[in-house]
Motif scaffolding. Sequence first.
Motif, short mmCIF file in Angstrom:
data_model
loop_
_atom_site.label_atom_id
_atom_site.label_comp_id
_atom_site.label_asym_id
_atom_site.label_seq_id
_atom_site.Cartn_x
_atom_site.Cartn_y
_atom_site.Cartn_z
N GLU A 83 42.42 -0.02 31.09
CA GLU A 83 43.81 0.32 31.39
C GLU A 83 44.81 -0.59 30.68
N ALA A 84 44.33 -1.58 29.94
CA ALA A 84 45.22 -2.55 29.30
C ALA A 84 46.08 -1.87 28.23
N THR A 85 47.35 -2.23 28.24
CA THR A 85 48.31 -1.75 27.24
C THR A 85 49.16 -2.94 26.79
N ASP A 86 49.99 -2.72 25.78
CA ASP A 86 50.89 -3.79 25.36
C ASP A 86 51.84 -4.18 26.48
N ASP A 87 52.25 -3.21 27.29
CA ASP A 87 53.16 -3.48 28.41
C ASP A 87 52.44 -4.04 29.63
N ASP A 88 51.15 -3.81 29.73
CA ASP A 88 50.35 -4.26 30.87
C ASP A 88 49.02 -4.81 30.34
N PRO A 89 49.05 -5.99 29.68
CA PRO A 89 47.84 -6.50 29.04
C PRO A 89 46.78 -7.03 30.00
N ASP A 90 47.16 -7.30 31.25
CA ASP A 90 46.22 -7.86 32.22
C ASP A 90 46.19 -7.06 33.52
#
Length: 171
Positions: A83-90
């Motif tokens: 589920e990691a994204t640039d906006d939600d890396p963790d």
Amino acid sequence: MTQRTDTPPTWDERTQLATFLDYARDTARAKCEGVSAQDARKAPLPSSPLMTLCGLISHLRWVEYYWFQVMFLGEEPAGPLTEATDDDPDPEMRTAVDIPLPQLLAEYEEQSARYRRLVSDHDLNSTAKRPVSDGRHVDLRWVILHLIEETSRHNGHLDVVRELVDGQTGA
């Protein structure tokens, strides 16, 4: 109370590395002993809303998963790592507040036991199936050293968060 030692039973390289990784893991668990469920979910640092005891333990669990299973063994990412994204890396830190700390600690310990076996079953010179960002394939020794560093660094975060949420120090 969590028992810890950084003194290995034998002085070979593998045992020393495994002992220091276990010491860092045990320190993370010790920093969480006796904390309330409510305090385990508190993020006391305004600029770090994911920095909770639950979030940090979850992060440590998934960091080990990433380095041992994804990078070293070459498996596909699973769990919150997908589920990691640039906006939600963790995402493993964000979603951890919905999981009881005792469950996170139990999962971390269960996984640690599996990785102890992995370390004992592979030569320290064995190379990772996946390359790091510069294209090189690190060896198992490097993975263990990296996890000692990562876990120890986050133990400092656990120490600060614990003191801020309930005043407990010295673990």
